[in-house]
Scaffold this motif. Sequence first.
Motif, mmCIF file in Angstrom:
data_model
loop_
_atom_site.group_PDB
_atom_site.id
_atom_site.type_symbol
_atom_site.label_atom_id
_atom_site.label_comp_id
_atom_site.label_asym_id
_atom_site.label_seq_id
_atom_site.Cartn_x
_atom_site.Cartn_y
_atom_site.Cartn_z
ATOM 1 N N GLU A 65 1.550 -4.608 3.942
ATOM 2 C CA GLU A 65 0.961 -3.124 4.420
ATOM 3 C C GLU A 65 0.979 -1.718 3.774
ATOM 4 O O GLU A 65 1.242 -2.394 2.811
ATOM 5 N N ALA A 66 1.146 -1.161 4.689
ATOM 6 C CA ALA A 66 1.383 0.228 4.485
ATOM 7 C C ALA A 66 1.821 1.309 4.944
ATOM 8 O O ALA A 66 2.595 1.614 5.819
ATOM 9 N N PHE A 67 2.703 1.983 3.083
ATOM 10 C CA PHE A 67 3.572 2.979 3.512
ATOM 11 C C PHE A 67 3.677 4.732 2.386
ATOM 12 O O PHE A 67 2.684 4.077 2.053
ATOM 13 N N GLN A 68 4.222 4.911 2.711
ATOM 14 C CA GLN A 68 4.260 6.428 1.465
ATOM 15 C C GLN A 68 5.843 5.888 0.623
ATOM 16 O O GLN A 68 6.688 5.932 1.323
ATOM 17 N N ASP A 72 8.863 -4.915 -5.485
ATOM 18 C CA ASP A 72 8.753 -6.116 -6.639
ATOM 19 C C ASP A 72 7.200 -6.822 -6.125
ATOM 20 O O ASP A 72 8.129 -7.604 -4.505
ATOM 21 N N GLY A 73 6.408 -6.202 -6.485
ATOM 22 C CA GLY A 73 4.519 -7.536 -5.829
ATOM 23 C C GLY A 73 3.817 -5.884 -6.118
ATOM 24 O O GLY A 73 3.985 -5.303 -7.048
ATOM 25 N N LEU A 74 2.521 -6.365 -5.113
ATOM 26 C CA LEU A 74 1.465 -5.844 -5.709
ATOM 27 C C LEU A 74 1.331 -4.317 -5.290
ATOM 28 O O LEU A 74 1.308 -4.605 -4.393
ATOM 29 N N VAL A 75 1.683 -3.318 -5.833
ATOM 30 C CA VAL A 75 1.408 -2.149 -5.282
ATOM 31 C C VAL A 75 0.254 -1.557 -5.922
ATOM 32 O O VAL A 75 -1.031 -1.484 -6.841
ATOM 33 N N ILE A 76 -0.569 -1.292 -4.211
ATOM 34 C CA ILE A 76 -2.432 -1.034 -4.536
ATOM 35 C C ILE A 76 -2.380 0.341 -3.746
ATOM 36 O O ILE A 76 -2.121 0.790 -3.305
ATOM 37 N N GLN A 77 -2.639 1.553 -5.087
ATOM 38 C CA GLN A 77 -2.800 2.496 -4.788
ATOM 39 C C GLN A 77 -3.745 3.023 -3.650
ATOM 40 O O GLN A 77 -4.797 1.970 -3.578
ATOM 41 N N ARG A 78 -3.784 4.428 -2.839
ATOM 42 C CA ARG A 78 -5.213 4.189 -1.283
ATOM 43 C C ARG A 78 -6.858 4.341 -2.140
ATOM 44 O O ARG A 78 -7.376 3.553 -1.865
ATOM 45 N N HIS A 105 -6.046 5.955 6.719
ATOM 46 C CA HIS A 105 -5.536 7.227 6.191
ATOM 47 C C HIS A 105 -4.069 7.199 7.169
ATOM 48 O O HIS A 105 -2.921 8.290 6.687
ATOM 49 N N GLU A 106 -3.814 6.054 7.739
ATOM 50 C CA GLU A 106 -2.875 5.945 8.996
ATOM 51 C C GLU A 106 -1.704 4.981 8.051
ATOM 52 O O GLU A 106 -2.258 4.065 8.025
ATOM 53 N N VAL A 107 -1.461 5.117 6.817
ATOM 54 C CA VAL A 107 -0.673 4.563 6.500
ATOM 55 C C VAL A 107 0.853 4.658 6.522
ATOM 56 O O VAL A 107 2.154 3.589 5.888
ATOM 57 N N GLU A 108 1.830 5.693 7.571
ATOM 58 C CA GLU A 108 2.590 5.626 7.242
ATOM 59 C C GLU A 108 2.808 3.971 8.174
ATOM 60 O O GLU A 108 3.613 3.939 9.378
ATOM 61 N N ASN A 109 3.995 3.571 8.004
ATOM 62 C CA ASN A 109 4.770 2.352 8.355
ATOM 63 C C ASN A 109 4.134 1.293 9.201
ATOM 64 O O ASN A 109 4.292 0.366 9.795
ATOM 65 N N ALA A 110 2.624 0.803 8.231
ATOM 66 C CA ALA A 110 1.261 -0.514 8.706
ATOM 67 C C ALA A 110 1.509 -1.661 8.720
ATOM 68 O O ALA A 110 2.321 -1.654 6.796
ATOM 69 N N ALA A 140 3.038 9.618 -2.113
ATOM 70 C CA ALA A 140 1.856 9.519 -2.689
ATOM 71 C C ALA A 140 1.320 7.913 -1.552
ATOM 72 O O ALA A 140 2.453 7.131 -1.309
ATOM 73 N N PRO A 141 -0.160 6.870 -0.627
ATOM 74 C CA PRO A 141 0.284 6.354 0.816
ATOM 75 C C PRO A 141 -0.078 5.218 -0.411
ATOM 76 O O PRO A 141 -1.088 5.469 -1.178
ATOM 77 N N VAL A 142 0.131 4.059 0.176
ATOM 78 C CA VAL A 142 -0.030 3.192 -0.993
ATOM 79 C C VAL A 142 -0.143 1.631 -0.162
ATOM 80 O O VAL A 142 0.731 2.125 1.168
ATOM 81 N N TYR A 143 -0.623 0.509 -0.673
ATOM 82 C CA TYR A 143 -0.620 -0.737 0.228
ATOM 83 C C TYR A 143 0.210 -0.989 -0.825
ATOM 84 O O TYR A 143 0.116 -1.874 -2.107
ATOM 85 N N MET A 144 0.595 -2.337 0.060
ATOM 86 C CA MET A 144 1.889 -3.629 -0.680
ATOM 87 C C MET A 144 1.349 -5.003 -0.039
ATOM 88 O O MET A 144 1.941 -5.145 1.035
ATOM 89 N N ALA A 145 1.418 -5.911 -1.432
ATOM 90 C CA ALA A 145 1.607 -7.584 -0.668
ATOM 91 C C ALA A 145 2.655 -8.134 -1.131
ATOM 92 O O ALA A 145 2.996 -7.239 -2.612
ATOM 93 N N PHE A 146 3.767 -8.795 -0.959
ATOM 94 C CA PHE A 146 4.917 -9.380 -1.519
ATOM 95 C C PHE A 146 4.710 -10.833 -0.671
ATOM 96 O O PHE A 146 4.966 -11.160 -0.008
ATOM 97 N N LEU A 147 5.414 -11.360 -1.793
ATOM 98 C CA LEU A 147 6.037 -12.768 -1.189
ATOM 99 C C LEU A 147 7.521 -12.812 -0.959
ATOM 100 O O LEU A 147 8.326 -12.183 -1.941
ATOM 101 N N ARG A 148 7.932 -13.615 0.095
ATOM 102 C CA ARG A 148 9.098 -13.805 0.306
ATOM 103 C C ARG A 148 9.813 -15.566 0.580
ATOM 104 O O ARG A 148 8.714 -16.149 0.666
ATOM 105 N N PHE A 149 11.266 -15.682 -0.014
ATOM 106 C CA PHE A 149 10.775 -17.346 -0.184
ATOM 107 C C PHE A 149 12.062 -17.197 1.388
ATOM 108 O O PHE A 149 12.775 -17.099 1.430
#
Length: 306
Positions: free
Chosen positions: A214-217, A274-280, A190-195, A221-230
């Motif tokens: 990371e996790a953010f609002q 622009d990445g994999l977004v996962i709802q909490r 539940h701690e999703v603020e800029n984790a 809605a609290p979400v988790y997101m994974a993405f790749l940078r070149f």
Amino acid sequence: MAPGGSACKEVESYPAVADYAIATTKPESNSVTTKSSFGFVGKHGIHSNNGVYELLECPVCKNLMYPPIHQCPNGHTLCLNCKNRVHNCCPSCRYDLGNIRCLALERFAESLELPCKYHSLGCHEILPYYSKLKHEQHCRFRPYNCPYAGSDCSITGDIPTLIAHLKDDHKVDMHDGCTFNHRYVKLNPHEVENATWMLTVFKCFGKQFCLHFEAFQMGMAPVYMAFLRFMGDDSEAKKFSYCLEVGANGRKLTWQGIPRSIRDSHRKVRDSQDGLVIQRNLALYFSGGDRQELKLRVTGRIWKEA
């Protein structure tokens, strides 16, 4: 006192922030040139012996001047930004500046061709004076910002410099290979603020890629997101693709895309989703158990497009 001039109060001085110095080159005796060329070097390089650098340098901010270049009735010049900063009072002779343009100096600057300021980093462009700033804003040899998220890191440099910096200063994990299998755990989901989880750098195809999670609002809605940078320019990033996958209990969520260049800030990529977004709720479902702890396993692959 200059005709029509009036003294004004003393103005505040400003620190020098000069970016360039100029070195002159002697043309070959048989060559014919239509424009003057001056080689710019770093702050501690060779200065021009004929005063060209001093002519184009603003006496207040020490930057190169671009139109409109202003002058006082006594002929002292300065840039538009500094004219406003000194409240229309000449910093050299203390007379009112008025609205006099130094057209001769503007025309002289137009005749110059100069190297890009990133010439020491590999750019060999020779540019008209008035095209130089625009080119340097987008020059592919300009330094990159540190891609590490979660801190206001001010380090810039080329890719090898940033790789060493990430490894030594941020203690980032470095891996070889084009596939990954990472597990992300958080005791209190539940701690999703800029984790932000530790950045991971992968080396494959002779290039480096940054994996963020990371996790953010997102709105409310609290979400988790994974993405790749070149770690390189956008034109090079488009030669690659990647996929991410997360799932459990016979269900999975996948994402396929093109890695974004680190020219785009971490926050810009995140906010563009622009990445994999996962709802909490889904992330907790994938975590299994009593849904009181985040245990996500994200797998992925990088490949080069034909």
